[in-house]
Design a protein around this motif. Structure first.
Motif, mmCIF file in Angstrom:
data_model
loop_
_atom_site.group_PDB
_atom_site.id
_atom_site.type_symbol
_atom_site.label_atom_id
_atom_site.label_comp_id
_atom_site.label_asym_id
_atom_site.label_seq_id
_atom_site.Cartn_x
_atom_site.Cartn_y
_atom_site.Cartn_z
ATOM 1 N N GLU A 118 -18.884 28.759 3.374
ATOM 2 C CA GLU A 118 -18.122 29.613 2.167
ATOM 3 C C GLU A 118 -16.511 29.678 2.530
ATOM 4 O O GLU A 118 -15.819 29.290 1.801
ATOM 5 C CB GLU A 118 -18.616 30.964 1.919
ATOM 6 N N VAL A 119 -16.417 29.946 3.805
ATOM 7 C CA VAL A 119 -15.054 30.353 4.142
ATOM 8 C C VAL A 119 -14.353 29.094 4.064
ATOM 9 O O VAL A 119 -13.241 28.862 3.616
ATOM 10 C CB VAL A 119 -15.013 30.698 5.633
ATOM 11 N N MET A 120 -14.785 27.740 4.517
ATOM 12 C CA MET A 120 -14.189 26.556 4.757
ATOM 13 C C MET A 120 -14.084 25.860 3.278
ATOM 14 O O MET A 120 -13.018 25.074 3.086
ATOM 15 C CB MET A 120 -14.922 25.499 5.600
ATOM 16 N N VAL A 121 -14.992 26.186 2.603
ATOM 17 C CA VAL A 121 -14.704 25.792 1.052
ATOM 18 C C VAL A 121 -13.618 26.195 0.527
ATOM 19 O O VAL A 121 -12.784 25.586 -0.120
ATOM 20 C CB VAL A 121 -16.001 25.826 0.155
ATOM 21 N N LYS A 122 -13.580 27.476 0.501
ATOM 22 C CA LYS A 122 -12.379 28.290 0.103
ATOM 23 C C LYS A 122 -11.024 27.734 0.766
ATOM 24 O O LYS A 122 -10.097 27.607 0.158
ATOM 25 C CB LYS A 122 -12.408 29.787 0.172
ATOM 26 N N TYR A 123 -10.860 27.432 2.102
ATOM 27 C CA TYR A 123 -9.787 27.101 2.810
ATOM 28 C C TYR A 123 -9.437 25.786 2.335
ATOM 29 O O TYR A 123 -8.215 25.522 1.968
ATOM 30 C CB TYR A 123 -10.147 27.182 4.103
#
Lengths: 247, 247
Positions: A201-206
């Motif tokens: 989730e963090v990396m998709v957003k990033y």
């Protein structure tokens, strides 16, 4: 958080450099710090080739998959696992005896010695205001790199490292949540897997933010794709030819 | 020389610790610094097990060749090359596809990722006034270590690391003269060999002084003896059983 830890946590790979040169003295200072890293039984089984010659850097750029920052950086370091000094010593002092340079164990020792030294070098370089990026592409065409740098048998290029004054200010790429990599007393698969889910989730957003929505593949999908892709399948045979039988 | 480089050059392995505890927060801070080390294509192919449980440390002390400082240090870190997260991702997202976790290339990636992270951890720990020593002995009885720590397939212990507040002030062991490890533009065998000859003299003098004349074997003789000694010949088979075929 002290200054050293702050520096370590501030690491970003730097792929664009100003015209400011890196001096021979700086490289010697950086490699001096590298040499003080721990080494298995003091074998110091690594060597580093500092490449400053432009024609040679250009050739390495080509061999590493045309990454332009290799030709552009003032100094390109090639970190090698190197058992050749040990082998020379054995040939000189124990010429009649069987030796074990070709074991998996000694390959690990050489690879780890090179990596510990290189990371000290990275930290030292950054403390001088320099930027670095590791280049795994040095293993793309290993044989030609070894030939270009005239490496002896029992030395192999583990990775390269561009060094130069930063001419970019990239953001920090988030890392896996700590629970995915740090375990207490024993490995906890569930905790680790939950960490990966959070990270996706963090990396998709990033990625969405960084690419204006163009890229948004979850980390675990990227990793699945990576593992499904054959990469550098020549390494086994290349190492064998250099004397690392991995017995 | 700046403070960071001074710290790196001041490294000594520490094998004796005071009773002062190392907190969970310190370990988390240290591993946070470790996680910011570079990683090949962001695969982050390492894990670390922080062992604080006394019975488990005692067992590891036994498995690593009875090095007493493993049982005595407040925290023992076991650094693992770890492709298991990548394999899980592939099984989840690309269940039908062939994967390449068993290549020599991916073994190098995992080993290097673990080493770069660990060296950042070492630097971070020392910046907090802690001392560390790397433990290659973790590879003595790899299978039992993997079992004790419940490591998943595709994770293997590369080395251990004792962490604690120093209760000794050992001297600095001289390293090879820089000419033996640092080359400019191409590998220079003669320069390197001359460096080894110089180092033999330095180390004979160092050993005589440190042991009151009891030890005085030149480094190159020690290295010859080391290479002539079979060590950890089980590693190849152990890695194969864990899924690292080294293809």
């Amino acid at each position: 958080m002290n200054d050293v830890i702050a520096q370590l946590k501030n690491h970003r790979s730097i792929r664009k450099y100003t015209a400011q040169p890196v001096t021979r003295e700086q490289i010697e200072d950086i490699v001096g710090a590298a040499q003080m890293a721990s080494s298995s039984s003091n074998v110091q089984a690594f060597s580093v080739i500092a490449v400053t010659d432009q024609a040679r850097k250009d050739k390495l750029e080509e061999l590493c998959g045309h990454q332009s920052y290799i030709g552009e950086c003032p100094v390109f370091l090639v970190w090698c696992g190197d058992l050749s000094r040990l082998k020379s010593a054995a040939e000189r002092h124990l010429p009649e005896q069987e030796t074990y340079e070709d074991t998996t164990e000694n390959f690990i020792v050489a690879t780890v010695d090179a990596a510990l030294a290189a990371q000290n070098a990275a930290v030292a370089a950054e403390s001088l205001g320099l930027g670095i990026v590791y280049i795994g592409g040095i293993r793309n065409r290993s044989e030609e790199v070894a030939e270009l740098l005239d490496l002896p048998e029992l030395a192999y290029p583990v990775f390269g490292m561009c060094v130069g004054y930063p001419d970019q200010e990239p953001g920090h790429r988030p890392r896996l949540p700590q629970q995915a990599v740090l375990h207490w007393n024993e490995y906890d698969r569930e905790r680790s897997e939950n960490g990966v889910e959070q990270y996706d989730e963090v990396m998709v957003k990033y990625l969405r933010e960084r690419t204006g929505g163009v890229k948004d593949t979850p980390w675990s999908v990227l990793m699945a794709e990576k593992l499904a892709q054959p990469a550098r399948l020549h390494m086994r045979e290349f190492l064998r030819r250099r004397g690392f039988e991995l017995k």
